[in-house]
Write a protein that holds these residues in place. Structure first.
Motif, PDB file in Angstrom:
ATOM      1  N   ALA A 115       1.075  -1.601  -0.125  1.00 49.41           N
ATOM      2  CA  ALA A 115       0.121  -0.049  -0.526  1.00 49.41           C
ATOM      3  C   ALA A 115       0.614   0.982   0.142  1.00 49.41           C
ATOM      4  N   TYR A 116       0.731   2.137  -1.073  1.00 50.51           N
ATOM      5  CA  TYR A 116       1.253   3.595  -0.783  1.00 50.51           C
ATOM      6  C   TYR A 116       0.562   4.654  -0.282  1.00 50.51           C
ATOM      7  N   ASP A 213     -20.188  13.198   8.941  1.00 54.42           N
ATOM      8  CA  ASP A 213     -19.017  12.285  10.493  1.00 54.42           C
ATOM      9  C   ASP A 213     -18.436  11.170  10.119  1.00 54.42           C
ATOM     10  N   GLU A 214     -19.829  10.557   9.745  1.00 57.07           N
ATOM     11  CA  GLU A 214     -19.505   8.727   9.360  1.00 57.07           C
ATOM     12  C   GLU A 214     -18.952   8.336   8.102  1.00 57.07           C
ATOM     13  N   ASN A 215     -18.040   7.036   8.425  1.00 60.99           N
ATOM     14  CA  ASN A 215     -17.761   6.670   7.320  1.00 60.99           C
ATOM     15  C   ASN A 215     -17.766   5.643   6.929  1.00 60.99           C
ATOM     16  N   LEU A 216     -17.824   5.540   5.541  1.00 58.59           N
ATOM     17  CA  LEU A 216     -17.483   3.918   5.462  1.00 58.59           C
ATOM     18  C   LEU A 216     -16.614   2.599   4.903  1.00 58.59           C
ATOM     19  N   GLY A 217     -15.650   3.286   6.044  1.00 60.07           N
ATOM     20  CA  GLY A 217     -14.595   2.678   6.549  1.00 60.07           C
ATOM     21  C   GLY A 217     -13.259   3.250   6.100  1.00 60.07           C
ATOM     22  N   ILE A 218     -12.270   2.651   6.332  1.00 60.32           N
ATOM     23  CA  ILE A 218     -10.830   3.423   5.890  1.00 60.32           C
ATOM     24  C   ILE A 218     -10.465   2.330   4.791  1.00 60.32           C
ATOM     25  N   GLU A 219      -8.841   2.328   3.565  1.00 54.51           N
ATOM     26  CA  GLU A 219      -8.162   1.371   2.823  1.00 54.51           C
ATOM     27  C   GLU A 219      -7.051   2.026   2.991  1.00 54.51           C
ATOM     28  N   GLU A 220      -6.912   0.748   1.639  1.00 55.75           N
ATOM     29  CA  GLU A 220      -4.996   1.776   1.244  1.00 55.75           C
ATOM     30  C   GLU A 220      -5.473   1.068  -0.407  1.00 55.75           C
ATOM     31  N   TYR A 221      -4.271   2.643  -0.878  1.00 59.73           N
ATOM     32  CA  TYR A 221      -4.360   1.866  -2.608  1.00 59.73           C
ATOM     33  C   TYR A 221      -2.845   1.078  -2.686  1.00 59.73           C
ATOM     34  N   GLY A 222      -3.398   0.604  -3.637  1.00 55.54           N
ATOM     35  CA  GLY A 222      -2.016  -0.245  -4.350  1.00 55.54           C
ATOM     36  C   GLY A 222      -1.842  -0.272  -5.640  1.00 55.54           C
ATOM     37  N   VAL A 223      -1.248  -0.924  -6.102  1.00 58.68           N
ATOM     38  CA  VAL A 223      -0.618  -0.995  -7.927  1.00 58.68           C
ATOM     39  C   VAL A 223      -0.797  -2.492  -8.316  1.00 58.68           C
ATOM     40  N   GLY A 224      -2.233  -2.540  -9.237  1.00 59.95           N
ATOM     41  CA  GLY A 224      -2.321  -3.754  -9.625  1.00 59.95           C
ATOM     42  C   GLY A 224      -1.276  -4.272 -10.619  1.00 59.95           C
ATOM     43  N   VAL A 225      -0.880  -5.393 -10.342  1.00 55.36           N
ATOM     44  CA  VAL A 225      -0.407  -6.249 -11.828  1.00 55.36           C
ATOM     45  C   VAL A 225      -0.828  -7.102 -12.019  1.00 55.36           C
ATOM     46  N   ARG A 226      -0.234  -8.387 -13.253  1.00 54.90           N
ATOM     47  CA  ARG A 226      -0.921  -9.237 -13.373  1.00 54.90           C
ATOM     48  C   ARG A 226      -0.579 -10.606 -12.519  1.00 54.90           C
ATOM     49  N   LYS A 227      -0.939 -11.835 -11.881  1.00 58.37           N
ATOM     50  CA  LYS A 227      -0.700 -13.023 -10.855  1.00 58.37           C
ATOM     51  C   LYS A 227       1.031 -13.063 -11.642  1.00 58.37           C
ATOM     52  N   ASP A 229       3.592 -11.353 -13.345  1.00 52.92           N
ATOM     53  CA  ASP A 229       3.918 -10.844 -13.225  1.00 52.92           C
ATOM     54  C   ASP A 229       5.051 -10.482 -11.931  1.00 52.92           C
ATOM     55  N   GLU A 230       5.744 -11.297 -11.703  1.00 51.88           N
ATOM     56  CA  GLU A 230       6.051 -11.491 -10.290  1.00 51.88           C
ATOM     57  C   GLU A 230       7.372  -9.895  -9.959  1.00 51.88           C
ATOM     58  N   GLU A 231       8.301 -10.506 -11.700  1.00 54.68           N
ATOM     59  CA  GLU A 231       9.658  -9.131 -11.266  1.00 54.68           C
ATOM     60  C   GLU A 231       8.520  -8.177 -11.084  1.00 54.68           C
ATOM     61  N   LEU A 232       7.974  -7.814 -11.632  1.00 53.71           N
ATOM     62  CA  LEU A 232       7.363  -6.533 -11.917  1.00 53.71           C
ATOM     63  C   LEU A 232       6.907  -5.840 -11.130  1.00 53.71           C
ATOM     64  N   LEU A 233       6.253  -6.534  -9.813  1.00 55.83           N
ATOM     65  CA  LEU A 233       5.500  -6.128  -8.877  1.00 55.83           C
ATOM     66  C   LEU A 233       6.912  -6.171  -7.908  1.00 55.83           C
ATOM     67  N   LYS A 234       7.894  -6.941  -8.078  1.00 53.67           N
ATOM     68  CA  LYS A 234       9.125  -6.537  -6.903  1.00 53.67           C
ATOM     69  C   LYS A 234      10.013  -5.464  -7.198  1.00 53.67           C
ATOM     70  N   ASN A 237       7.779  -2.297  -5.977  1.00 55.26           N
ATOM     71  CA  ASN A 237       7.829  -2.250  -4.702  1.00 55.26           C
ATOM     72  C   ASN A 237       8.655  -1.265  -3.980  1.00 55.26           C
ATOM     73  N   ILE A 238       9.822  -1.917  -5.209  1.00 53.88           N
ATOM     74  CA  ILE A 238      11.577  -1.435  -4.755  1.00 53.88           C
ATOM     75  C   ILE A 238      11.670   0.178  -4.178  1.00 53.88           C
ATOM     76  N   THR A 239      11.174   0.031  -5.879  1.00 51.78           N
ATOM     77  CA  THR A 239      11.176   1.692  -6.517  1.00 51.78           C
ATOM     78  C   THR A 239      10.463   2.347  -5.370  1.00 51.78           C
ATOM     79  N   LEU A 240       8.854   1.520  -4.975  1.00 45.67           N
ATOM     80  CA  LEU A 240       8.387   3.094  -3.905  1.00 45.67           C
ATOM     81  C   LEU A 240       8.984   3.283  -3.086  1.00 45.67           C
ATOM     82  N   GLU A 241       9.207   2.129  -1.845  1.00 45.29           N
ATOM     83  CA  GLU A 241       9.973   1.927  -1.062  1.00 45.29           C
ATOM     84  C   GLU A 241      11.733   3.348  -0.792  1.00 45.29           C
TER      85      GLU A 241
END
Length: 259
Positions: A115-116, A213-227, A229-234, A237-241
């Motif tokens: 999550a970013y 004042d009430e909301n429907l919940g807290i959530e997190e955003y992420g980038v989605g890739v194909r299952k 594409d493990e190297e792309l996912l890696k 994550n490294i670059t965003l960090e």
């Protein structure tokens, strides 16, 4: 003599072919990997079109910086948000990067980066509305974007949609249409991502709206890739960090979320 000339011609051809292949490989190498990023180009401030019709936004700037650091060429492709996972898994796009909420249901279809950004789903009405809490929405007309995390949040609230007028929530293709529906008085309230809503209301004039004042919940955003594409996912994550650690993320964030 003829044999010698043939040898020279062959040698010249070999050298020419080698040069062409070498140049082609060098050109291909210099171009780097190419990726298509799918997004909703009406989802300000994450990605939207400016007055020059250019696609800009927080997610756009993040993606450009990640691409720059990895030597990638990227192209932003507006898509039907309701078809985002289908577009990804069919190969029409390589990433979903556009305020894409991480959910268990979506995890079955795509792989998410870490999550970013944190977000929440809020309920917005007009400032003169008598709606002050979720219970006040009973038998009222409510709208949101089709196949959005806002809609998912509404569905998860037990009995909520059934309590609305006609027992349903009105769905539009874009959040621009959702806000227009509220402003025209066709709906009593809307459910929308807070990051988009705050940006939109700030530009239109916050005095026009009221946020419950009430909301429907807290959530997190992420980038989605194909299952697969493990190297792309890696790499993502490294670059965003790295960007968070060296302050680049905060610089981009402050451009879009100054408050």
């Amino acid at each position: 003599m003829l044999r010698k000339k043939k040898s020279v011609v062959i040698l010249v051809l070999v050298l020419l072919v080698s040069t062409i292949v070498g140049c082609t490989q060098q050109e291909s190498s210099s171009k780097g990997e190419e990726f298509v990023i799918g997004l909703d180009d009406t989802f300000a401030p994450m990605s939207f079109r400016n007055e020059q019709n250019e696609i800009v936004g927080f997610d756009v700037d993040l993606a450009k910086e990640v691409a720059k650091r990895n030597g990638w060429n990227i192209r932003f492709q507006p898509i039907d948000w309701a078809m985002k996972e289908a577009e990804l898994n069919s190969g029409n796009i390589d990433m979903i990067w556009n305020g894409y909420t991480i959910t268990d249901e979506r995890k079955e279809k795509v792989n998410f980066t870490d999550a970013y950004l944190t977000n929440s789903q809020i309920i917005v009405t007009l400032s003169d509305s008598d709606i002050d809490e979720i219970d006040d929405l009973k038998n009222k007309t409510v709208a949101t974007q089709a196949e959005s995390s806002s809609l998912d949040a509404a569905r998860k609230l037990d009995g909520f949609i059934e309590s609305l007028k006609d027992g349903k929530i009105i769905e539009y293709s874009t959040f621009n249409e959702v806000f227009n529906d509220l402003e025209s008085g066709r709906t009593d309230a809307i459910i929308v991502d807070e990051v988009l809503a705050r940006y939109y209301m700030n530009n239109k004039g916050e005095g026009l709206y009221k946020v419950l004042d009430e909301n429907l919940g807290i959530e997190e955003y992420g980038v989605g890739v194909r299952k697969e594409d493990e190297e792309l996912l890696k790499k993502l994550n490294i670059t965003l960090e790295e960007m968070k650690n060296d302050g680049t993320y905060d610089e981009i964030y402050s451009m879009w979320f100054a408050e």
